[in-house]
Design a protein around this motif. Structure first.
Motif, PDB file in Angstrom:
ATOM      1  N   ALA A 152      29.506  -1.797  67.661  1.00 18.35           N
ATOM      2  CA  ALA A 152      30.016  -0.428  67.592  1.00 18.35           C
ATOM      3  C   ALA A 152      31.218  -0.250  68.519  1.00 18.35           C
ATOM      4  O   ALA A 152      32.218   0.385  68.154  1.00 18.35           O
ATOM      5  N   ALA A 153      31.149  -0.824  69.722  1.00 24.10           N
ATOM      6  CA  ALA A 153      32.243  -0.690  70.686  1.00 24.10           C
ATOM      7  C   ALA A 153      33.496  -1.414  70.209  1.00 24.10           C
ATOM      8  O   ALA A 153      34.622  -0.944  70.436  1.00 24.10           O
ATOM      9  N   LYS A 154      33.325  -2.558  69.545  1.00 21.54           N
ATOM     10  CA  LYS A 154      34.483  -3.333  69.097  1.00 21.54           C
ATOM     11  C   LYS A 154      35.242  -2.621  67.971  1.00 21.54           C
ATOM     12  O   LYS A 154      36.438  -2.855  67.794  1.00 21.54           O
ATOM     13  N   HIS A 155      34.541  -1.785  67.196  1.00 22.93           N
ATOM     14  CA  HIS A 155      35.232  -0.990  66.178  1.00 22.93           C
ATOM     15  C   HIS A 155      36.287  -0.100  66.829  1.00 22.93           C
ATOM     16  O   HIS A 155      37.411   0.026  66.329  1.00 22.93           O
ATOM     17  N   ALA A 156      35.907   0.512  67.955  1.00 23.40           N
ATOM     18  CA  ALA A 156      36.807   1.475  68.603  1.00 23.40           C
ATOM     19  C   ALA A 156      37.794   0.803  69.550  1.00 23.40           C
ATOM     20  O   ALA A 156      38.968   1.203  69.618  1.00 23.40           O
ATOM     21  N   ASN A 157      37.326  -0.215  70.265  1.00 24.14           N
ATOM     22  CA  ASN A 157      38.176  -0.854  71.287  1.00 24.14           C
ATOM     23  C   ASN A 157      38.087  -2.370  71.174  1.00 24.14           C
ATOM     24  O   ASN A 157      37.418  -3.032  71.980  1.00 24.14           O
ATOM     25  N   PRO A 158      38.775  -2.956  70.182  1.00 19.13           N
ATOM     26  CA  PRO A 158      38.726  -4.421  70.021  1.00 19.13           C
ATOM     27  C   PRO A 158      39.428  -5.129  71.169  1.00 19.13           C
ATOM     28  O   PRO A 158      40.381  -4.613  71.754  1.00 19.13           O
ATOM     29  N   THR A 159      38.915  -6.317  71.502  1.00 21.09           N
ATOM     30  CA  THR A 159      39.548  -7.183  72.498  1.00 21.09           C
ATOM     31  C   THR A 159      39.796  -8.544  71.846  1.00 21.09           C
ATOM     32  O   THR A 159      39.542  -8.725  70.655  1.00 21.09           O
ATOM     33  N   ASP A 160      40.303  -9.489  72.615  1.00 23.62           N
ATOM     34  CA  ASP A 160      40.669 -10.786  72.044  1.00 23.62           C
ATOM     35  C   ASP A 160      39.454 -11.712  72.082  1.00 23.62           C
ATOM     36  O   ASP A 160      39.293 -12.524  72.989  1.00 23.62           O
ATOM     37  N   ASP A 161      38.556 -11.555  71.092  1.00 21.35           N
ATOM     38  CA  ASP A 161      37.335 -12.341  71.040  1.00 21.35           C
ATOM     39  C   ASP A 161      36.859 -12.426  69.594  1.00 21.35           C
ATOM     40  O   ASP A 161      37.337 -11.719  68.715  1.00 21.35           O
ATOM     41  N   LEU A 162      35.894 -13.316  69.387  1.00 18.07           N
ATOM     42  CA  LEU A 162      35.404 -13.564  68.032  1.00 18.07           C
ATOM     43  C   LEU A 162      34.764 -12.331  67.417  1.00 18.07           C
ATOM     44  O   LEU A 162      35.010 -12.006  66.245  1.00 18.07           O
ATOM     45  N   LEU A 163      33.938 -11.615  68.187  1.00 20.09           N
ATOM     46  CA  LEU A 163      33.236 -10.472  67.620  1.00 20.09           C
ATOM     47  C   LEU A 163      34.202  -9.359  67.229  1.00 20.09           C
ATOM     48  O   LEU A 163      34.044  -8.728  66.172  1.00 20.09           O
ATOM     49  N   SER A 164      35.234  -9.124  68.036  1.00 16.44           N
ATOM     50  CA  SER A 164      36.242  -8.119  67.683  1.00 16.44           C
ATOM     51  C   SER A 164      36.950  -8.486  66.388  1.00 16.44           C
ATOM     52  O   SER A 164      37.169  -7.636  65.521  1.00 16.44           O
ATOM     53  N   ASP A 165      37.327  -9.761  66.255  1.00 16.68           N
ATOM     54  CA  ASP A 165      38.001 -10.196  65.036  1.00 16.68           C
ATOM     55  C   ASP A 165      37.099 -10.031  63.825  1.00 16.68           C
ATOM     56  O   ASP A 165      37.547  -9.643  62.741  1.00 16.68           O
ATOM     57  N   LEU A 166      35.820 -10.339  64.008  1.00 17.06           N
ATOM     58  CA  LEU A 166      34.861 -10.209  62.917  1.00 17.06           C
ATOM     59  C   LEU A 166      34.689  -8.752  62.523  1.00 17.06           C
ATOM     60  O   LEU A 166      34.692  -8.394  61.337  1.00 17.06           O
ATOM     61  N   VAL A 167      34.563  -7.881  63.508  1.00 16.95           N
ATOM     62  CA  VAL A 167      34.325  -6.457  63.267  1.00 16.95           C
ATOM     63  C   VAL A 167      35.522  -5.802  62.598  1.00 16.95           C
ATOM     64  O   VAL A 167      35.374  -4.961  61.692  1.00 16.95           O
ATOM     65  N   ASN A 168      36.713  -6.175  63.019  1.00 12.65           N
ATOM     66  CA  ASN A 168      37.905  -5.471  62.564  1.00 12.65           C
ATOM     67  C   ASN A 168      38.634  -6.174  61.425  1.00 12.65           C
ATOM     68  O   ASN A 168      39.704  -5.747  61.022  1.00 12.65           O
ATOM     69  N   ALA A 169      38.042  -7.243  60.918  1.00 14.77           N
ATOM     70  CA  ALA A 169      38.608  -7.882  59.725  1.00 14.77           C
ATOM     71  C   ALA A 169      38.299  -7.015  58.502  1.00 14.77           C
ATOM     72  O   ALA A 169      37.386  -6.190  58.510  1.00 14.77           O
ATOM     73  N   ASP A 170      39.068  -7.205  57.471  1.00 18.92           N
ATOM     74  CA  ASP A 170      38.815  -6.480  56.217  1.00 18.92           C
ATOM     75  C   ASP A 170      37.629  -7.151  55.535  1.00 18.92           C
ATOM     76  O   ASP A 170      37.787  -8.095  54.760  1.00 18.92           O
ATOM     77  N   SER A 171      36.421  -6.679  55.854  1.00 20.13           N
ATOM     78  CA  SER A 171      35.234  -7.360  55.345  1.00 20.13           C
ATOM     79  C   SER A 171      34.203  -6.354  54.878  1.00 20.13           C
ATOM     80  O   SER A 171      34.289  -5.150  55.149  1.00 20.13           O
ATOM     81  N   ASP A 172      33.207  -6.888  54.180  1.00 16.26           N
ATOM     82  CA  ASP A 172      32.139  -6.048  53.644  1.00 16.26           C
ATOM     83  C   ASP A 172      30.866  -6.173  54.464  1.00 16.26           C
ATOM     84  O   ASP A 172      29.784  -5.807  54.007  1.00 16.26           O
ATOM     85  N   LEU A 173      30.975  -6.670  55.680  1.00 16.89           N
ATOM     86  CA  LEU A 173      29.806  -6.851  56.518  1.00 16.89           C
ATOM     87  C   LEU A 173      29.359  -5.517  57.123  1.00 16.89           C
ATOM     88  O   LEU A 173      30.189  -4.712  57.548  1.00 16.89           O
ATOM     89  N   THR A 174      28.044  -5.312  57.203  1.00 16.11           N
ATOM     90  CA  THR A 174      27.510  -4.139  57.887  1.00 16.11           C
ATOM     91  C   THR A 174      27.399  -4.419  59.379  1.00 16.11           C
ATOM     92  O   THR A 174      27.457  -5.586  59.816  1.00 16.11           O
TER      93      THR A 174
END
Length: 347
Positions: A152-174
């Motif tokens: 949830a935090a990475k949606h609002a404030n992404p950083t330079d890490d794998l989870l941020s990239d995963l969260v903010n990619a154009d994807s259909d993941l919940t």
């Protein structure tokens, strides 16, 4: 072993397996949650893994290697400050991989102590002691909630890490799927590396010539340690239909035990396989599995080991066990072996 692991007619799903060590019939174990990609078959596995494959980039591995150099140096100094004897597991083998997972997933610095405590509790226990299984279950629940909060935090404030990239990619993941993927990476990258560091160090200490070989060629030495120790001794698959493997009929619904350690000690593949030869260059081993479920973080694991082992023996060239070898407490685990403690000393 390779034939089974590369054949999609064999399933990895735990809910299909006959398990002689726990719930015994298919359906006794619950299906793995969405996102736990290591326990899913195609097409779900393909969908999840494809989102992660591009995250282990050359750039990210280089940055993580730089951080690992610093983390390793910091914890070697912390180990030195403990006085003699010092516990190599507590002060080196556990925290270094835990902090690398924090770096990979982008755990905020102010929450790393909280995250690391539960991750270490989950990774370090066997569930055999009174109350330990309950504590591990509670830690797992807290980590799941932690991972959901991170997503949830990475949606609002992404950083330079794998989870941020995963969260903010154009994807259909919940969010639940992404949190489960983070938990799978945590499970695959922490306990395994921790125990390779302790068991690998133990093997190196048994012969000073091995230490010299590690310092001379860490890449070849690490591959041989991975083959020889074979930390995950086996994996299991269930036949989705009748399959013939090397003249043996495996019937639909049968569960087969794939002995990775046995494969890595196959005399048809390796000369004198029971000999630890750090110069052999043990290419082709199955320590990271094979096929579509081969460990996605294997390159990071190799980087960790190739930095940590030489760092340890460069900082402590006269490192030695502080107790007899046969007094070291081994973990009571059927899945991944390791040491609970490893008292060491140095001159």
């Amino acid at each position: 072993m390779r034939a089974v692991l590369a054949d999609n007619r064999f399933s990895i799903r735990p809910d299909l397996m006959h398990n002689p060590f726990g719930p015994g019939s298919p359906g006794d174990a619950p299906p793995s949650p969405p996102g736990a990609f290591t326990d899913h078959d195609p097409p779900d596995h393909t969908r999840y893994r494809s989102k992660l494959t591009g995250q282990f980039t050359v750039r990210r591995m280089r940055l993580l290697a730089e951080r690992l150099e610093a983390i390793t140096a910091e914890h070697l100094e912390e180990l030195a400050a403990q006085g003699l004897p010092a516990d190599l597991v507590e002060h080196f083998a556990v925290p270094v991989p835990a902090l690398m997972i924090c770096e990979l997933l982008g755990v905020p610095y102010e929450r790393r102590t909280e995250f690391q405590q539960d991750a270490v509790l989950l990774a370090g226990g066997s569930g055999a002691e009174p109350g330990e299984a309950e504590a591990m279950f509670a830690a797992f629940g807290r980590l799941q909630q932690f991972m959901l909060e991170m997503v949830a935090a990475k949606h609002a404030n992404p950083t330079d890490d794998l989870l941020s990239d995963l969260v903010n990619a154009d994807s259909d993941l919940t969010n639940d799927e992404m949190a489960s993927m983070g938990m799978a990476l945590l499970g695959g990258g922490l306990d395994t590396t921790t125990n390779m560091l302790s068991l690998g160090t133990l093997e190196l200490l048994r012969d000073q010539a091995r230490v010299a070989a590690m310092l001379a060629d860490s890449e070849a030495a690490v591959e041989e340690l991975l083959r020889y120790i074979s930390l995950t001794p086996a994996t299991v698959r269930t036949a989705l239909e009748d399959v013939e493997i090397d003249g043996v009929l495996v019937r639909e619904g049968d569960t087969v035990l794939v002995e990775l350690r046995s494969a890595n000690h196959d005399s048809a593949r390796y000369t004198e396989p029971e000999l630890l030869d750090l110069t052999r260059g043990a290419a082709g081993h199955l320590a990271f599995g094979h096929g579509i479920h081969q460990c996605i973080g294997q390159h990071l694991a190799r980087i960790e080991l190739k930095i940590a082992f030489p760092g340890l023996f460069t900082r402590f060239p006269k490192l030695r066990l502080a107790v007899p070898d046969d007094e070291l407490p081994h973990r009571a685990s059927l899945v991944i072996g390791g040491l609970e403690r490893m008292p060491v000393a140095w001159d």
